[in-house]
Write a protein that holds these residues in place. Structure first.
Motif, PDB file in Angstrom:
ATOM      1  N   ALA A 157       0.868  -1.184   0.000  1.00 49.21           N
ATOM      2  CA  ALA A 157       0.000   0.000   0.000  1.00 49.21           C
ATOM      3  C   ALA A 157       0.905   1.234   0.000  1.00 49.21           C
ATOM      4  CB  ALA A 157      -0.903   0.016   1.226  1.00 49.21           C
ATOM      5  N   THR A 158       0.320   2.423  -0.096  1.00 52.28           N
ATOM      6  CA  THR A 158       1.150   3.632  -0.084  1.00 52.28           C
ATOM      7  C   THR A 158       1.622   3.939   1.335  1.00 52.28           C
ATOM      8  OG1 THR A 158      -0.755   5.056   0.254  1.00 52.28           O
ATOM      9  CG2 THR A 158      -0.095   4.660  -2.024  1.00 52.28           C
ATOM     10  N   LYS A 159       2.687   4.709   1.404  1.00 54.98           N
ATOM     11  CA  LYS A 159       3.249   5.138   2.679  1.00 54.98           C
ATOM     12  C   LYS A 159       2.166   5.847   3.494  1.00 54.98           C
ATOM     13  CE  LYS A 159       7.287   7.799   3.877  1.00 54.98           C
ATOM     14  NZ  LYS A 159       8.145   8.784   3.223  1.00 54.98           N
ATOM     15  N   GLU A 160       1.394   6.668   2.806  1.00 53.05           N
ATOM     16  CA  GLU A 160       0.323   7.430   3.436  1.00 53.05           C
ATOM     17  C   GLU A 160      -0.682   6.502   4.128  1.00 53.05           C
ATOM     18  OE1 GLU A 160      -1.446   9.917   0.523  1.00 53.05           O
ATOM     19  OE2 GLU A 160      -2.505  11.124   2.031  1.00 53.05           O
ATOM     20  N   ALA A 161      -1.071   5.428   3.427  1.00 57.11           N
ATOM     21  CA  ALA A 161      -2.050   4.479   3.978  1.00 57.11           C
ATOM     22  C   ALA A 161      -1.485   3.777   5.220  1.00 57.11           C
ATOM     23  CB  ALA A 161      -2.448   3.468   2.916  1.00 57.11           C
ATOM     24  N   PHE A 162      -0.186   3.455   5.185  1.00 56.89           N
ATOM     25  CA  PHE A 162       0.446   2.803   6.343  1.00 56.89           C
ATOM     26  C   PHE A 162       0.473   3.743   7.545  1.00 56.89           C
ATOM     27  CE2 PHE A 162       2.553  -0.077   3.186  1.00 56.89           C
ATOM     28  CZ  PHE A 162       2.055  -1.250   3.702  1.00 56.89           C
ATOM     29  N   GLN A 163       0.808   5.009   7.288  1.00 56.23           N
ATOM     30  CA  GLN A 163       0.863   5.989   8.377  1.00 56.23           C
ATOM     31  C   GLN A 163      -0.507   6.185   9.012  1.00 56.23           C
ATOM     32  OE1 GLN A 163       2.693   9.179   6.188  1.00 56.23           O
ATOM     33  NE2 GLN A 163       4.774   8.600   6.799  1.00 56.23           N
ATOM     34  N   LEU A 164      -1.532   6.180   8.164  1.00 57.35           N
ATOM     35  CA  LEU A 164      -2.903   6.352   8.654  1.00 57.35           C
ATOM     36  C   LEU A 164      -3.295   5.167   9.540  1.00 57.35           C
ATOM     37  CD1 LEU A 164      -5.234   8.405   8.227  1.00 57.35           C
ATOM     38  CD2 LEU A 164      -6.210   6.760   6.617  1.00 57.35           C
ATOM     39  N   GLU A 165      -2.979   3.941   9.080  1.00 59.61           N
ATOM     40  CA  GLU A 165      -3.299   2.736   9.838  1.00 59.61           C
ATOM     41  C   GLU A 165      -2.575   2.744  11.189  1.00 59.61           C
ATOM     42  OE1 GLU A 165      -5.165   0.305  10.267  1.00 59.61           O
ATOM     43  OE2 GLU A 165      -3.987  -1.160  11.408  1.00 59.61           O
ATOM     44  N   GLU A 166      -1.317   3.237  11.181  1.00 60.99           N
ATOM     45  CA  GLU A 166      -0.542   3.286  12.414  1.00 60.99           C
ATOM     46  C   GLU A 166      -1.212   4.220  13.415  1.00 60.99           C
ATOM     47  OE1 GLU A 166       3.732   3.025  11.536  1.00 60.99           O
ATOM     48  OE2 GLU A 166       3.979   4.454  13.188  1.00 60.99           O
ATOM     49  N   LYS A 167      -1.585   5.401  12.945  1.00 62.46           N
ATOM     50  CA  LYS A 167      -2.257   6.393  13.798  1.00 62.46           C
ATOM     51  C   LYS A 167      -3.550   5.826  14.364  1.00 62.46           C
ATOM     52  CE  LYS A 167      -1.087  10.969  12.065  1.00 62.46           C
ATOM     53  NZ  LYS A 167      -1.515  11.742  10.900  1.00 62.46           N
ATOM     54  N   GLU A 168      -4.350   5.224  13.504  1.00 68.22           N
ATOM     55  CA  GLU A 168      -5.653   4.694  13.905  1.00 68.22           C
ATOM     56  C   GLU A 168      -5.515   3.602  14.945  1.00 68.22           C
ATOM     57  OE1 GLU A 168      -8.468   5.527  10.006  1.00 68.22           O
ATOM     58  OE2 GLU A 168      -8.107   3.447  10.625  1.00 68.22           O
ATOM     59  N   SER A 169      -4.515   2.703  14.720  1.00 66.80           N
ATOM     60  CA  SER A 169      -4.358   1.580  15.650  1.00 66.80           C
ATOM     61  C   SER A 169      -3.923   2.077  17.033  1.00 66.80           C
ATOM     62  CB  SER A 169      -3.345   0.566  15.104  1.00 66.80           C
ATOM     63  OG  SER A 169      -2.084   1.156  14.933  1.00 66.80           O
ATOM     64  N   VAL A 170      -3.072   3.102  17.078  1.00 63.04           N
ATOM     65  CA  VAL A 170      -2.660   3.681  18.362  1.00 63.04           C
ATOM     66  C   VAL A 170      -3.876   4.297  19.042  1.00 63.04           C
ATOM     67  CG1 VAL A 170      -1.312   5.543  19.437  1.00 63.04           C
ATOM     68  CG2 VAL A 170      -0.258   4.102  17.700  1.00 63.04           C
ATOM     69  N   PHE A 171      -4.643   5.048  18.277  1.00 67.45           N
ATOM     70  CA  PHE A 171      -5.842   5.709  18.783  1.00 67.45           C
ATOM     71  C   PHE A 171      -6.844   4.701  19.321  1.00 67.45           C
ATOM     72  CE2 PHE A 171     -10.055   7.708  18.082  1.00 67.45           C
ATOM     73  CZ  PHE A 171      -9.873   8.843  18.887  1.00 67.45           C
ATOM     74  N   GLU A 172      -6.982   3.581  18.625  1.00 70.35           N
ATOM     75  CA  GLU A 172      -7.960   2.560  19.040  1.00 70.35           C
ATOM     76  C   GLU A 172      -7.358   1.556  20.012  1.00 70.35           C
ATOM     77  OE1 GLU A 172      -9.328   0.956  15.306  1.00 70.35           O
ATOM     78  OE2 GLU A 172     -10.214   2.880  14.723  1.00 70.35           O
ATOM     79  N   GLY A 173      -6.084   1.717  20.358  1.00 70.24           N
ATOM     80  CA  GLY A 173      -5.416   0.848  21.328  1.00 70.24           C
ATOM     81  C   GLY A 173      -5.326  -0.606  20.882  1.00 70.24           C
ATOM     82  N   ARG A 174      -5.035  -0.821  19.588  1.00 69.37           N
ATOM     83  CA  ARG A 174      -4.877  -2.191  19.087  1.00 69.37           C
ATOM     84  C   ARG A 174      -3.569  -2.317  18.310  1.00 69.37           C
ATOM     85  NH1 ARG A 174      -5.737  -1.601  13.691  1.00 69.37           N
ATOM     86  NH2 ARG A 174      -7.178   0.026  13.058  1.00 69.37           N
ATOM     87  N   GLU A 175      -3.260  -3.537  17.918  1.00 69.25           N
ATOM     88  CA  GLU A 175      -2.032  -3.721  17.154  1.00 69.25           C
ATOM     89  C   GLU A 175      -2.191  -3.218  15.724  1.00 69.25           C
ATOM     90  OE1 GLU A 175       0.231  -7.428  17.059  1.00 69.25           O
ATOM     91  OE2 GLU A 175      -0.244  -7.629  19.195  1.00 69.25           O
TER      92      GLU A 175
END
Ligand code: HEC
Ligand code: HEC
Ligand code: HEC
Ligand code: HEC
Ligand code: HEC
Length: 216
Positions: free
Chosen positions: A86-104
């Motif tokens: 996927a794009t770098k942007e999509a990975f960064q978004l997933e990282e942010k979301e997972s931290v926010f939602e407290g999951r891996e």
């Protein structure tokens, strides 16, 4: 009644015009200037050849050796997309979301990249599936020269003619577009100019303008 009849006649006329004009722009071989068909995978030349600066001939390696520049097999895409799902942007978004939602953080594969994996016969993680065979991507051909014309990339690349002279500024195109009309006049104009600039011997120029050079 009369009014309705007039309206129907007008409608038939307009529809007729549309048919005539669409035929004249789409049926003429070699004159599909500005043709820009939608492709099965949203592949961007601007991103790959422009931003990432991948050389044209990394993918179109036939250009300097043969008649056809060639369209790369999906295995060429996999040189990178084995690792880039996927794009770098999509990975960064997933990282942010997972931290926010407290999951891996999950591994993600974008819709467009999954089409590459699918064509390879791979799963959504980009791993081969036992017994599944790959198939080629059905790219829509953009440039078409009629069968009675001989064209080869090789002599042009050898003489130092640039891809952009015939295909426009491809590295800025999101989607490939035919920028020239590929008419006989277009070929001849450059062959004549080439004579003036290269100061070719007269018999060489004669050859470049000779009917048999481009027609069997
Ligand atoms: C990473 C691989 C890759 C690179 C690098 C690349 N291309 Fe392509 N090119 C493709 C693929 C895949 C297609 C078919 C899909 C499409 O049309 O977008 C294509 C299609 C084309 C076409 C249209 C072919 C047709 O159907 O008529 C042209 C022209 C072209 N490329 C020129 C270039 C030029 C010029 C460069 C360098 C500036 C370049 N390409 C760099 C992969 C690449
Ligand atoms: C002198 C003009 C000219 C130059 C220079 C040129 N092309 Fe082409 N290209 C064409 C024409 C004309 C076609 C259509 C050929 C056909 O229908 O057989 C074409 C077709 C293509 C195609 C479609 C697949 C194929 O091989 O037929 C690709 C890809 C392509 N060119 C890439 C390139 C790349 C990359 C370069 C530079 C390395 C380049 N071209 C340089 C004129 C040119
Ligand atoms: C040299 C490495 C390389 C090659 C070869 C390559 N790509 Fe890519 N591609 C990338 C990178 C890196 C990205 C992600 C760019 C970003 O982070 O924005 C990408 C992004 C993409 C995207 C956008 C993905 C999305 O989710 O929007 C598509 C589609 C794509 N590539 C298709 C292809 C195809 C088809 C080929 C083969 C014809 C190919 N790529 C060859 C490196 C490559
Ligand atoms: C932008 C310039 C340009 C365009 C456009 C162009 N050519 Fe050429 N062509 C050249 C040059 C330069 C050479 C090599 C001349 C030399 O080696 O002296 C060449 C050589 C050739 C040759 C090889 C001649 C031989 O036997 O050595 C053929 C065939 C040819 N072109 C066909 C075409 C056709 C067909 C088209 C149009 C579809 C076309 N060219 C468009 C510049 C161009
Ligand atoms: C440098 C390459 C080149 C040379 C030299 C050349 N042609 Fe063509 N010719 C073409 C191309 C390309 C087309 C296709 C044009 C199109 O599809 O719009 C064509 C098309 C034609 C057509 C079909 C009708 C048309 O205009 O589309 C005829 C007839 C023709 N050429 C005759 C000749 C004759 C006669 C000569 C010698 C005086 C000649 N050609 C020299 C490239 C060339």
């Amino acid at each position: 009644m009369q009014k309705q009849l007039k309206l129907v006649t007008l409608l038939i006329f307009v529809v007729g015009l549309i048919i005539v004009f669409s035929n004249s722009t789409y049926r003429m071989p070699g004159n599909q200037q500005n043709y820009e068909p939608i492709q099965p995978i949203d592949f961007s030349h601007r991103l790959h050849a422009g931003e990432m600066d991948i050389p044209c001939q990394y993918c179109h390696y036939g250009a300097s050796q043969s008649r056809h520049a060639g369209i790369p097999a999906t295995s060429v895409c996999m040189n990178c997309h084995k690792y880039v799902s996927a794009t770098k942007e999509a990975f960064q978004l997933e990282e942010k979301e997972s931290v926010f939602e407290g999951r891996e953080t999950e591994s993600i594969t974008s819709v467009e990249i999954s089409k590459i994996y699918e064509a390879m016969g791979y799963d959504s993680q980009g791993e081969p599936i036992e017994g599944k065979e790959g198939k080629s991507v059905e790219w829509v051909k953009v440039h078409n020269i009629p069968d009675f014309v001989f064209f080869s990339h090789k002599p042009h690349i050898t003489a130092g003619v640039d891809c952009t002279d015939c295909h426009g500024d491809v590295s800025s195109m999101e989607r490939i577009k035919q920028t020239e009309d590929l008419s006989m006049g277009w070929c001849l104009d450059c062959h004549r100019k080439d004579h003036e600039s290269l100061d070719n011997a007269p018999e060489r120029t004669q050859l470049l303008l000779d009917c048999a050079t481009c027609h069997y």
